[in-house]
Scaffold this motif. Structure first.
Motif: not given
Length: 115
Positions: A1-3, A9-12, A50-52
């Motif tokens: 998810m972090d990668s 995405f510019p946010i967490s 969010l599917i990504l």
């Protein structure tokens, strides 16, 4: 998810989920209140990226991008057309209101000084 989050995405992830939930609730509430179809489409379009987080393959990435592009165009057209309809409706209401006010006020006759 972090990668994915760091590059796309510019946010967490947590912030993304929170903003998505807030915006979906907002648009669903507005749709229930005003019944504009673009609000329902916005409530559907917002969580699609969010599917990504689940599958970041090239095909899914391009499909989500295409769907988002189409939805943004459709929502923009709906907003533009509803804005024209609202302005016509408002101008008709203003015209009817001014006619009603004019009919309620007695007209002053300027021929009172005739002798």
């Amino acid at each position: 998810m972090d990668s994915i989050s760091a590059g796309l995405f510019p946010i967490s992830f947590n912030a993304h989920i929170i903003f998505t939930i807030i915006s979906v609730i907002f648009f669903l509430f507005q749709y229930k209140r005003q019944h504009h179809l673009y609000q329902l489409l916005s409530a559907i379009a917002i969580p699609l990226p969010l599917i990504l987080y689940l599958n970041s393959s090239s095909i899914v990435f391009k499909a989500i991008g295409f769907i988002e592009l189409v939805m943004v165009i459709v929502i923009g057209v709906m907003l533009f057309s509803s804005g024209k309809k609202e302005s016509k409706t408002k101008s008709n209401v203003v015209n009817v209101a001014s006619v009603s006010v004019d009919n309620c006020n007695p007209k002053e006759e300027s021929n009172h000084d005739e002798t």
